[in-house]
Design a protein around this motif. Structure first.
Motif, PDB file in Angstrom:
ATOM      1  N   HIS A 117       4.890  -4.704  -2.909  1.00  0.00           N
ATOM      2  CA  HIS A 117       3.508  -4.288  -2.683  1.00  0.00           C
ATOM      3  C   HIS A 117       3.327  -3.811  -1.259  1.00  0.00           C
ATOM      4  O   HIS A 117       3.922  -4.361  -0.340  1.00  0.00           O
ATOM      5  CB  HIS A 117       2.546  -5.452  -2.941  1.00  0.00           C
ATOM      6  N   ILE A 118       2.492  -2.808  -1.099  1.00  0.00           N
ATOM      7  CA  ILE A 118       2.145  -2.402   0.259  1.00  0.00           C
ATOM      8  C   ILE A 118       0.644  -2.575   0.422  1.00  0.00           C
ATOM      9  O   ILE A 118      -0.155  -1.948  -0.280  1.00  0.00           O
ATOM     10  CB  ILE A 118       2.530  -0.936   0.531  1.00  0.00           C
ATOM     11  N   GLY A 119       0.281  -3.496   1.319  1.00  0.00           N
ATOM     12  CA  GLY A 119      -1.092  -3.806   1.723  1.00  0.00           C
ATOM     13  C   GLY A 119      -2.179  -3.367   0.757  1.00  0.00           C
ATOM     14  O   GLY A 119      -2.346  -3.938  -0.319  1.00  0.00           O
ATOM     15  N   SER A 120      -2.898  -2.314   1.098  1.00  0.00           N
ATOM     16  CA  SER A 120      -4.097  -1.960   0.319  1.00  0.00           C
ATOM     17  C   SER A 120      -3.890  -0.725  -0.541  1.00  0.00           C
ATOM     18  O   SER A 120      -4.853  -0.110  -0.986  1.00  0.00           O
ATOM     19  CB  SER A 120      -5.275  -1.736   1.293  1.00  0.00           C
ATOM     20  N   TRP A 121      -2.632  -0.312  -0.745  1.00  0.00           N
ATOM     21  CA  TRP A 121      -2.399   0.846  -1.620  1.00  0.00           C
ATOM     22  C   TRP A 121      -2.524   0.400  -3.066  1.00  0.00           C
ATOM     23  O   TRP A 121      -1.531   0.150  -3.740  1.00  0.00           O
ATOM     24  CB  TRP A 121      -0.999   1.426  -1.401  1.00  0.00           C
ATOM     25  N   GLU A 122      -3.768   0.337  -3.585  1.00  0.00           N
ATOM     26  CA  GLU A 122      -4.007  -0.264  -4.907  1.00  0.00           C
ATOM     27  C   GLU A 122      -3.195   0.405  -6.009  1.00  0.00           C
ATOM     28  O   GLU A 122      -2.522  -0.241  -6.792  1.00  0.00           O
ATOM     29  CB  GLU A 122      -5.509  -0.201  -5.240  1.00  0.00           C
ATOM     30  N   SER A 123      -3.245   1.745  -6.043  1.00  0.00           N
ATOM     31  CA  SER A 123      -2.593   2.439  -7.159  1.00  0.00           C
ATOM     32  C   SER A 123      -1.078   2.248  -7.103  1.00  0.00           C
ATOM     33  O   SER A 123      -0.433   2.017  -8.127  1.00  0.00           O
ATOM     34  CB  SER A 123      -2.941   3.929  -7.131  1.00  0.00           C
ATOM     35  N   PHE A 124      -0.517   2.311  -5.903  1.00  0.00           N
ATOM     36  CA  PHE A 124       0.922   2.090  -5.737  1.00  0.00           C
ATOM     37  C   PHE A 124       1.305   0.689  -6.222  1.00  0.00           C
ATOM     38  O   PHE A 124       2.258   0.509  -6.982  1.00  0.00           O
ATOM     39  CB  PHE A 124       1.285   2.272  -4.251  1.00  0.00           C
ATOM     40  N   ASN A 125       0.506  -0.298  -5.817  1.00  0.00           N
ATOM     41  CA  ASN A 125       0.785  -1.676  -6.214  1.00  0.00           C
ATOM     42  C   ASN A 125       0.738  -1.836  -7.723  1.00  0.00           C
ATOM     43  O   ASN A 125       1.524  -2.557  -8.314  1.00  0.00           O
ATOM     44  CB  ASN A 125      -0.219  -2.617  -5.555  1.00  0.00           C
ATOM     45  N   HIS A 126      -0.232  -1.125  -8.353  1.00  0.00           N
ATOM     46  CA  HIS A 126      -0.349  -1.211  -9.817  1.00  0.00           C
ATOM     47  C   HIS A 126       0.886  -0.679 -10.491  1.00  0.00           C
ATOM     48  O   HIS A 126       1.399  -1.258 -11.444  1.00  0.00           O
ATOM     49  CB  HIS A 126      -1.592  -0.449 -10.290  1.00  0.00           C
ATOM     50  N   ILE A 127       1.362   0.479 -10.000  1.00  0.00           N
ATOM     51  CA  ILE A 127       2.572   1.066 -10.594  1.00  0.00           C
ATOM     52  C   ILE A 127       3.730   0.096 -10.464  1.00  0.00           C
ATOM     53  O   ILE A 127       4.489  -0.135 -11.393  1.00  0.00           O
ATOM     54  CB  ILE A 127       2.910   2.418  -9.917  1.00  0.00           C
ATOM     55  N   MET A 128       3.863  -0.524  -9.283  1.00  0.00           N
ATOM     56  CA  MET A 128       4.938  -1.477  -9.062  1.00  0.00           C
ATOM     57  C   MET A 128       4.820  -2.661 -10.021  1.00  0.00           C
ATOM     58  O   MET A 128       5.809  -3.194 -10.496  1.00  0.00           O
ATOM     59  CB  MET A 128       4.900  -1.983  -7.615  1.00  0.00           C
TER      60      MET A 128
END
Lengths: 371, 212
Positions: free
Chosen positions: B137-148
Motif C-alpha cells: 500500500h502507498i499512503g493515500s493512493w486509494e485506487s492503487f491500494n484497492h488494486i493491490m
C-alpha cells in the motif's frame, strides 16, 4: 632455494588434491599437508599425462614434429608451433616472406588473447565466481571462430610450417579480427567491472601468494607470473623474433608479486595484444606466404636453441642434430613447469582456499608441465 | 555429521567449515529476528503479520529495521551455504565438501534439503520484514491500494518469498567466494557488533514508539 622441508607432525592432515579435482584444471596431483585450514607443504606429483612428446619427436621429421607440440600447451598451440618452425628456419637459414611474418604475429597474439580469456574465466571459477567463466568463453568463441575459418581448426591449429604458413588467410579474416577487437575492447571493461573492482575479489587477491623478484628468478619463472614480480623477461622484447622489434608495445611489469599483480599483468597484456594486432591488421603486405624449401629437411649437425614467448612464459626448444632427417635429441623448456615449481614456496602459510586462488593466477596448463 | 561419517578428508574439512559457519551466523540471524519481535511484541507469526497491516516493517521501521533486514539476508545466505559463503561445499577447493561421498538419491536429498532451507529462510524473511501476505500500500493512493488488495494474499506471500530467493541466487552468480577467516571476521567483527547496537536502537524505538 633449499628450504627446510616442513615435517609432518601428528595432527596434520595430508590431502591429495587431484589427479581428478576441479581446481587443478587437468590431471595434476598435489599432495598437501594441512594444519587445520593452513597449508604447510605442497608437493606436486607429475606424470599422469606424460606422453613422452620429446621422445616421439625424435622419430618424426622436421616437418612433422612441429604439430606434436600443439598437444603440450594446448592453449597456446599456435605459439608452440611457431617456436618450432622458427628453430628449423634458424638452423637452415631460411628467410621467410614478410606476409607470413605478419600473419604469424597476428595469430600469436590472437592465441595469447584467447588463452588469457580462458585463464580469466577459469581463475574466477577457482575463487568461486561463476559468471566470468561464461563471459570469457563467450568472447573466446569469436577468436576460435576466426581461427577455424583460416586454419581449419579451433584448438590445435597446425598452421605454421617451416618457411612460413600453411595457407593464406581467409578473405574475411581482417574484417572479423577488427570486429572482434572492437567488440572485445568494450567487453574487457565489463570484466573489470565484474571482478577487478569487487571488494571480495580484491581481499582474496591482494597480498596473497607473494613471489619476490629474487625467488621468481631463482625458480626460473617466466611470463606474466615473473613479470608481476618485476622480472623483465618478455622474449618479444629481449630477443625479438619475426617483426616484434618493429612494433610498439609495452612489456607489462608490476612490482608487488602478489596474486592481484599477476591478475593485473594479464589483463593489461590483453590490451597490449590488441594494440599489436591493430598495428598489423591493416598493413599485411602482399606476397608469398611460404619460402621455398626442400621437400625433405635436414638440419646441419650441431645444437640449436630457440625461445618464444607463449601466453604462459618462455617456451624453449633445444635440438641436437646429427645431420639426419629427424632430431637426435629434443628437449622442451615449458613455462608451466617452472612456474609450478614456485607454488610450494608461495603457498606455505596460506589457507587452502588461497592455494586454489594462487594456482589460478599461475595459469597452469597441465599437459605443458607433463610432456 | 554427514561429512564426518563419510570418512573423507574433503568432507571432514567441509563439515568443520560448515559447523563454524552455522554457529557464527546463527547469532546474527537470531538477533535480527529479535528486532522484529521487539517491535511487534509477539513471537506469533500471525501477530507479526497483523502488526504490518499499516505498513511493512521494512518501510515503517526506519533505518534500524533496514539494517537488520540486510544482516538477516547476509546471515541466512551464509547459513544455507550459498555463494559467496558456500565454503562448506566450495567446489574448487573441496570438490563438494560434506557431500563429496554421496551420490544418487542421497545426494539428491542433500540438495533438496538445501533448497528447502533456502525457501524456508526466505519465507521467514518475507514474513518478518516484507509483511507476509499483506499487500503493498502507498499512503493515500486509494485506487492503487484497492488494486493491490485484489491480488490474492497467497500471491503476495509467494511473490515476496521468490523475490528473496532470487536475491540470494543473484549473489551466487555475482560474487566470488570468501576465505574462511574473512568469513568469520565478517561475522564476529562486523555483523555481530552492528546487530547488538541495532538491537539497542530498536528497543529504544519500541519504547518511545518512534515507528509509524
Amino acid at each position: 632455494m633449499f628450504e627446510e622441508v616442513a615435517s609432518t607432525e601428528q595432527g596434520d592432515l595430508v590431502i591429495n588434491i587431484g589427479p581428478q579435482h576441479p581446481a587443478t584444471h587437468g590431471v595434476l596431483h598435489l599432495v598437501i599437508t594441512l594444519n587445520g585450514e593452513t597449508v604447510k607443504k605442497v608437493e606436486p606429483h607429475l606424470g599422469y599425462i606424460h606422453r613422452s612428446i620429446e621422445k616421439m619427436c625424435e622419430s618424426l621429421s622436421y616437418r612433422q614434429f612441429i604439430y606434436v607440440t600443439s598437444r603440450m600447451d594446448y592453449l597456446s598451440s599456435h605459439i608452440n608451433n611457431h617456436g618450432c618452425a622458427m628453430l628449423v628456419e634458424k638452423a637452415l637459414q631460411i628467410e621467410i616472406p614478410s606476409r607470413a611474418q605478419y600473419i604469424r604475429v597476428i595469430m600469436d597474439e590472437l592465441t595469447r588473447l584467447a588463452s588469457h580469456q580462458l585463464w580469466w574465466g577459469a581463475m574466477a571459477m577457482d575463487i568461486g565466481a561463476l559468471t566470468p567463466f561464461f563471459l570469457a568463453f563467450r568472447e573466446r568463441e569469436m577468436i576460435t571462430d576466426i581461427m577455424e575459418e583460416t586454419c581449419g581448426a579451433r584448438l590445435t591449429m597446425n598452421y605454421m610450417v617451416p618457411g612460413g604458413i600453411m595457407y593464406d588467410i581467409h578473405p574475411d579474416f581482417c574484417k572479423k579480427v577488427k570486429e572482434f577487437i572492437k567488440h572485445f575492447r568494450s567487453k574487457i571493461d565489463e570484466y573489470d567491472e565484474l571482478l577487478t573492482g569487487n571488494i571480495i575479489f580484491q581481499n582474496r587477491m591482494k597480498g596473497i601468494g607473494i613471489l619476490s623478484k629474487e625467488d621468481a628468478i631463482s625458480y626460473g619463472c617466466s611470463g606474466p607470473t615473473a613479470r608481476a614480480s618485476g622480472v623483465s623477461c618478455d622474449v618479444r622484447k629481449i630477443y625479438p623474433y619475426e617483426i616484434y622489434d618493429q612494433l610498439k608495445f609495452d612489456e607489462v611489469l608490476a612490482t608487488e608479486g602478489d596474486s592481484f599483480a599477476r591478475y593485473q599483468v594479464r589483463l593489461v597484456e590483453m590490451h597490449q595484444s590488441m594494440n599489436i594486432i591493430e598495428q598489423l591488421i591493416d598493413n599485411i603486405p602482399e606476397g608469398e606466404i611460404q619460402a621455398k624449401t626442400k621437400a625433405v629437411l635436414k638440419l646441419p649437425k650441431g645444437e640449436f636453441y630457440t625461445r618464444i614467448e607463449t601466453a604462459r612464459g618462455e617456451f624453449g626448444i633445444y635440438i641436437v642434430s646429427e645431420g639426419g632427417t629427424t632430431p637426435y635429441r629434443i628437449k622442451f623448456r615449458s613455462p608451466g613447469f617452472s612456474n609450478l615449481s614456485a607454488l610450494d614456496h608461495i603457498v606455505r602459510g596460506h589457507k587452502i582456499g588461497d592455494m586454489v586462488a594462487i594456482m589460478g593466477t599461475l595459469d597452469l596448463v597441465i599437459p605443458d608441465i607433463d610432456r | 555429521m554427514a561429512g564426518w561419517a563419510s570418512n573423507n578428508k574433503y568432507s571432514l574439512l567441509g563439515a568443520m567449515r560448515s559447523g563454524a559457519q552455522i554457529v557464527s551466523y546463527e547469532l546474527s540471524a537470531g538477533l535480527s529476528i529479535i528486532t522484529i519481535v521487539i517491535l511487534t511484541g509477539s513471537l506469533q507469526v500471525s501477530e507479526i503479520i497483523a502488526a504490518q497491516q499499516t505498513g511493512w516493517w521494512i518501510f515503517k521501521g526506519h533505518i534500524p529495521v533496514l539494517i537488520s533486514f540486510v544482516i538477516f539476508i547476509i546471515a541466512v545466505t551464509a547459513e544455507t551455504n550459498r555463494a559467496p559463503f558456500d565454503l562448506a561445499e566450495a567446489e574448487s577447493e573441496l570438490t563438494a565438501g560434506f557431500h563429496t561421498e554421496y551420490s544418487g538419491m542421497k545426494f539428491a536429498l542433500f540438495f533438496l534439503a538445501e533448497y528447502v532451507n533456502i525457501f524456508v529462510v526466505c519465507a521467514i524473511g518475507a514474513t518478518l520484514f516484507l509483511g507476509g501476505w499483506m499487500p503493498f500500500h502507498i499512503g493515500s493512493w486509494e485506487s492503487f491500494n484497492h488494486i493491490m488488495d485484489y491480488i490474492p494474499s497467497s500471491v503476495w506471500f509467494f511473490g515476496k518469498t521468490f523475490f528473496l530467493i532470487f536475491v540470494i541466487m543473484w549473489f551466487r552468480w555475482t560474487f566470488p567466494r570468501l576465505r574462511i577467516d574473512q568469513l568469520l571476521n565478517l561475522e564476529w567483527k562486523y555483523l555481530l557488533p552492528i546487530c547488538m547496537f541495532n538491537l539497542i536502537l530498536v528497543t529504544l524505538m519500541a519504547i518511545m514508539c518512534w515507528h509509524f
